[in-house]
Design a protein around this motif. Structure first.
Motif, PDB file in Angstrom:
ATOM      1  N   MET A   1       0.942  -1.249   0.069  1.00  0.00           N
ATOM      2  CA  MET A   1      -0.046  -0.024  -0.115  1.00  0.00           C
ATOM      3  C   MET A   1       0.884   1.093   0.060  1.00  0.00           C
ATOM      4  O   MET A   1       1.887   1.322   0.687  1.00  0.00           O
ATOM      5  CB  MET A   1      -1.060  -0.080   1.233  1.00  0.00           C
ATOM      6  N   SER A   2       0.324   2.315  -0.853  1.00  0.00           N
ATOM      7  CA  SER A   2       1.012   3.492  -0.746  1.00  0.00           C
ATOM      8  C   SER A   2       0.706   4.582   0.056  1.00  0.00           C
ATOM      9  O   SER A   2      -0.517   4.558   0.280  1.00  0.00           O
ATOM     10  CB  SER A   2       1.562   3.962  -2.217  1.00  0.00           C
ATOM     11  N   TRP A   3       1.413   5.348   0.982  1.00  0.00           N
ATOM     12  CA  TRP A   3       1.259   6.234   1.624  1.00  0.00           C
ATOM     13  C   TRP A   3       1.466   7.490   1.028  1.00  0.00           C
ATOM     14  O   TRP A   3       2.576   7.621   0.348  1.00  0.00           O
ATOM     15  CB  TRP A   3       1.609   6.215   3.210  1.00  0.00           C
ATOM     16  N   GLY A 111       7.757   1.281  16.727  1.00  0.00           N
ATOM     17  CA  GLY A 111       8.711   0.506  16.173  1.00  0.00           C
ATOM     18  C   GLY A 111       9.346   1.217  15.049  1.00  0.00           C
ATOM     19  O   GLY A 111      10.664   0.983  14.704  1.00  0.00           O
ATOM     20  N   GLY A 112       8.702   1.960  14.130  1.00  0.00           N
ATOM     21  CA  GLY A 112       9.360   2.758  13.345  1.00  0.00           C
ATOM     22  C   GLY A 112      10.543   3.712  13.630  1.00  0.00           C
ATOM     23  O   GLY A 112      11.603   3.994  13.093  1.00  0.00           O
ATOM     24  N   ILE A 113      10.438   4.258  14.856  1.00  0.00           N
ATOM     25  CA  ILE A 113      11.350   5.221  15.593  1.00  0.00           C
ATOM     26  C   ILE A 113      12.486   4.439  15.968  1.00  0.00           C
ATOM     27  O   ILE A 113      13.409   4.798  15.760  1.00  0.00           O
ATOM     28  CB  ILE A 113      11.037   6.113  16.697  1.00  0.00           C
ATOM     29  N   PHE A 213       9.540   4.066   9.436  1.00  0.00           N
ATOM     30  CA  PHE A 213       8.340   3.829   9.336  1.00  0.00           C
ATOM     31  C   PHE A 213       7.649   2.956   8.277  1.00  0.00           C
ATOM     32  O   PHE A 213       6.758   2.232   8.368  1.00  0.00           O
ATOM     33  CB  PHE A 213       7.334   5.056   9.200  1.00  0.00           C
ATOM     34  N   LYS A 214       8.385   3.014   7.029  1.00  0.00           N
ATOM     35  CA  LYS A 214       8.126   2.156   5.651  1.00  0.00           C
ATOM     36  C   LYS A 214       7.961   0.456   6.511  1.00  0.00           C
ATOM     37  O   LYS A 214       7.102  -0.119   6.105  1.00  0.00           O
ATOM     38  CB  LYS A 214       9.311   2.264   4.956  1.00  0.00           C
ATOM     39  N   LYS A 215       9.233   0.194   7.117  1.00  0.00           N
ATOM     40  CA  LYS A 215       9.276  -1.215   7.583  1.00  0.00           C
ATOM     41  C   LYS A 215       8.254  -1.389   8.752  1.00  0.00           C
ATOM     42  O   LYS A 215       7.644  -2.332   8.620  1.00  0.00           O
ATOM     43  CB  LYS A 215      10.738  -1.228   8.119  1.00  0.00           C
ATOM     44  N   ALA A 216       8.103  -0.613   9.590  1.00  0.00           N
ATOM     45  CA  ALA A 216       7.330  -0.679  10.710  1.00  0.00           C
ATOM     46  C   ALA A 216       5.877  -0.863  10.338  1.00  0.00           C
ATOM     47  O   ALA A 216       5.050  -1.733  10.979  1.00  0.00           O
ATOM     48  CB  ALA A 216       7.626   0.224  11.993  1.00  0.00           C
ATOM     49  N   LEU A 217       5.438  -0.150   9.276  1.00  0.00           N
ATOM     50  CA  LEU A 217       3.924   0.063   9.013  1.00  0.00           C
ATOM     51  C   LEU A 217       3.486  -0.859   7.810  1.00  0.00           C
ATOM     52  O   LEU A 217       2.564  -1.031   7.351  1.00  0.00           O
ATOM     53  CB  LEU A 217       3.705   1.621   8.905  1.00  0.00           C
ATOM     54  N   GLY A 218       4.698  -1.559   7.250  1.00  0.00           N
ATOM     55  CA  GLY A 218       4.571  -2.268   6.000  1.00  0.00           C
ATOM     56  C   GLY A 218       3.971  -1.388   4.885  1.00  0.00           C
ATOM     57  O   GLY A 218       3.127  -1.745   4.052  1.00  0.00           O
ATOM     58  N   VAL A 219       4.461  -0.153   4.611  1.00  0.00           N
ATOM     59  CA  VAL A 219       4.371   0.825   3.704  1.00  0.00           C
ATOM     60  C   VAL A 219       5.113   0.107   2.266  1.00  0.00           C
ATOM     61  O   VAL A 219       6.317  -0.142   2.484  1.00  0.00           O
ATOM     62  CB  VAL A 219       4.424   2.071   3.930  1.00  0.00           C
TER      63      VAL A 219
END
Lengths: 251, 90
Positions: A1-3, A111-113, A213-219
């Protein structure tokens, strides 16, 4: 998914107004999930929704030095946002894309931070529910609010916060200090520069944070964007709430 | 008005402060702190609902509102609020 990715800056009232405007638009499904990374310019102070302004802020100092302060729509504690030492993030997303469970969603977003700080070479640890520590000192704090379908979590990342200013503007309750086993605010918070023992560029910190955040949120992909006309209009309207005495002195 | 302040630092949690004027009834109450509540307006509604009530009515009201709104509290619990109110009105 793109953000959508928005990187910007603004004063204290504008920054809080923008976060709320995005949340309201996300709730109506008018905008995509958004990561906003921003700076407070000039430096300012925000307090948690439930905090008593007189209890947690040095009002004399803030008023004398014309430092902006406002109440957030999110709970949690008071924050000094240093224009030259602190980056703020906001994650505005569909609850289903993060987690229905509140505690779990804090963990996922924080988790992103943690990921970013580790990438920068620091031993960052997530301390539930909303803190991130390095060497047992707080380097980041977050706060979340929810509507029916969407959430807003915003928080700090201190890279070179002036800890003297932080101590002058905030008035922590005595019981809290005793519980932490230390007396001064600056003894229980730290910054990236302090922990690394050197400076790194703000662009590097922001890029690493986006990766985290890309990693933590699965973006899958962040698309650089701006506020929509409608979001901007709503933020302009909300601005007057955030600078109003009724809102700030509600508690 | 005889307003007094009670502070509870919840072990491993957040700070809960209750400013209260309470004789036979709760004339005034303000709940504050660095905790989280979902939805946030649970706290506002609770304050409103217990003002004018005596402590045992207030506790019944809180229990009712808590069951009805099913809020999620982080950093404090509903028992912390009741506990501080009880002490304040003792």
């Amino acid at each position: 998914m793109s953000w959508r990715l928005i990187i910007d800056k603004g004063n204290t009232y504008w920054n809080m107004a923008v976060d709320e405007a995005i949340l309201i638009h996300r709730e109506k499904n008018l905008v995509p999930n958004t990561l906003r990374i921003y700076v407070f310019e000039p430096s300012g102070v925000t307090i948690g929704y439930f905090q008593k302004v007189r209890e947690v802020l040095n009002l004399d100092y803030l008023l004398q030095n014309k430092i902006d302060f406002t109440r957030r729509i999110t709970g949690g504690g008071a924050v000094y946002h240093d224009s030259e030492g602190e980056i703020t993030y906001a994650v505005i997303a569909d609850i289903e894309d993060i987690s229905r469970d509140v505690t779990e969603s804090y963990k996922i977003i924080c988790g992103g931070i943690v990921y970013a700080l580790r990438k920068l070479g620091l031993k960052a640890v997530y301390k539930p529910v909303n803190d991130i520590l390095v060497n047992n000192k707080k380097i980041s704090g977050s706060a979340q609010t929810r509507k029916k379908k969407s959430l807003l979590q915003h928080g700090t990342l201190m890279y070179n916060t002036n800890l003297d200013m932080l101590e002058k503007t905030l008035r922590p309750p005595r019981v809290k200090l005793e519980d932490h086993g230390v007396v001064r605010v600056s003894d229980r918070v730290t910054t990236i520069y302090r922990e690394l023992g050197r400076e790194i560029s703000i662009d590097d910190i922001i890029n690493t944070l986006v990766q985290g955040f890309k990693k933590a949120l699965g973006v899958d992909k962040f698309l650089s964007g701006n506020l929509t006309v409608s979001e901007r209009k709503l933020a302009e309207k909300l601005y007057s709430k955030y600078e109003s005495k009724v809102w700030i002195y509600m508690r | 008005m005889n307003k007094r302040t009670f502070i509870k630092r919840v072990p491993g949690g957040k700070t809960l402060q209750i400013d209260i004027d309470c004789n036979e009834r709760i004339n005034y109450v303000l709940i504050s702190g660095d905790f989280f509540a979902y939805p946030e307006d649970f706290i506002d509604k609770l304050q409103e609902a217990i003002t004018g009530k005596n402590i045992s009515e207030a506790i019944k009201t809180i229990t009712f509102l808590y069951k009805k709104m099913k809020p999620e509290l982080l950093g404090i619990s509903i028992d912390d609020i009741i506990d501080v109110l009880r002490k304040a009105c003792a």
